[in-house]
Design a protein around this motif. Structure first.
Motif, short mmCIF file in Angstrom:
data_model
loop_
_atom_site.label_atom_id
_atom_site.label_comp_id
_atom_site.label_asym_id
_atom_site.label_seq_id
_atom_site.Cartn_x
_atom_site.Cartn_y
_atom_site.Cartn_z
N ARG A 148 2.44 1.88 -3.38
CA ARG A 148 1.44 2.47 -4.27
C ARG A 148 1.33 3.97 -4.04
O ARG A 148 1.26 4.75 -4.98
N ASP A 175 3.81 0.95 -9.21
CA ASP A 175 2.84 -0.04 -9.65
C ASP A 175 3.15 -1.33 -8.90
O ASP A 175 4.15 -1.99 -9.17
N THR A 176 2.30 -1.66 -7.92
CA THR A 176 2.57 -2.78 -7.03
C THR A 176 1.35 -3.68 -6.92
O THR A 176 0.32 -3.29 -6.36
N ASN A 221 -4.47 -0.21 -6.71
CA ASN A 221 -3.28 0.02 -7.54
C ASN A 221 -3.56 0.86 -8.79
O ASN A 221 -2.70 1.05 -9.62
N ARG A 259 0.83 -1.22 0.00
CA ARG A 259 0.00 0.00 0.00
C ARG A 259 0.86 1.26 0.00
O ARG A 259 0.57 2.22 -0.71
N ARG A 316 -0.60 5.94 -6.64
CA ARG A 316 -1.56 4.97 -7.12
C ARG A 316 -2.49 4.67 -5.95
O ARG A 316 -2.14 4.88 -4.79
N CYS A 321 -9.45 7.70 -7.91
CA CYS A 321 -8.79 6.56 -8.53
C CYS A 321 -9.50 6.28 -9.85
O CYS A 321 -10.73 6.15 -9.90
#
Length: 154
Positions: A17, A22-23, A98, A14, A93, A127
């Motif tokens: 991000r 980008d995880t 994500n 978290r 992100r 998001c």
């Protein structure tokens, strides 16, 4: 750098991000983690030495972390060349899914956030994947405190 974190590293995923990395996270099967890492050219983040060894044998880049502490994990990643610059936003992100987070005009969130939030804040982010709305409220301040701590700032 793009990552895929195993199930032991949810908190770290978290935060990565929020720092714009980008995880992927939430995949329980180690074979699937390795398959995705190979296919998408992702670095595996894990504390599991067996997973790390298996992945390395298949040519996947792995960061094997030793600590269970978020602060220590961040230090380990810094030592491996991961940079931690500006926290959320502008490159963050969504910590939940994500997806990329983008600023939106205040008018776009009317009726989608509590009236008091709409009244108090003028800065909003959404998001692009899951629609989660963010604003610089109390949690934001706590995140910024933690960010300073993680990056070693006073």
């Amino acid at each position: 750098m793009r990552f895929i974190a195993d199930m032991m590293l949810g908190r770290l995923a978290r935060w990565l991000r929020l720092y714009g990395y980008d995880t992927l996270y939430g995949i329980k099967d180690d074979d699937e983690i390795v398959r995705i890492a190979l296919k998408e050219d992702r670095i595996i983040l894990t504390r599991d030495s067996a997973l790390a060894e298996r992945a390395k044998k298949l040519g996947v880049k792995v960061f094997l972390l030793s600590s269970n502490s978020l602060e220590e994990q961040i230090k380990e990643l810094k030592n491996l060349g991961v940079e931690f610059r500006e926290l959320f936003p502008p490159n963050a992100r969504c910590p939940k899914c994500n997806g990329p987070i983008k600023p939106v005009p205040k008018e776009e969130v009317k009726g989608k956030v509590p009236p008091k939030v709409y009244e108090l804040y003028s800065e909003f982010y959404v998001c692009q994947k899951c629609g989660q709305i963010y604003w610089p409220g109390r949690q934001w301040e706590e995140m910024l405190k933690m960010d300073r701590k993680l990056r070693g700032e006073r």
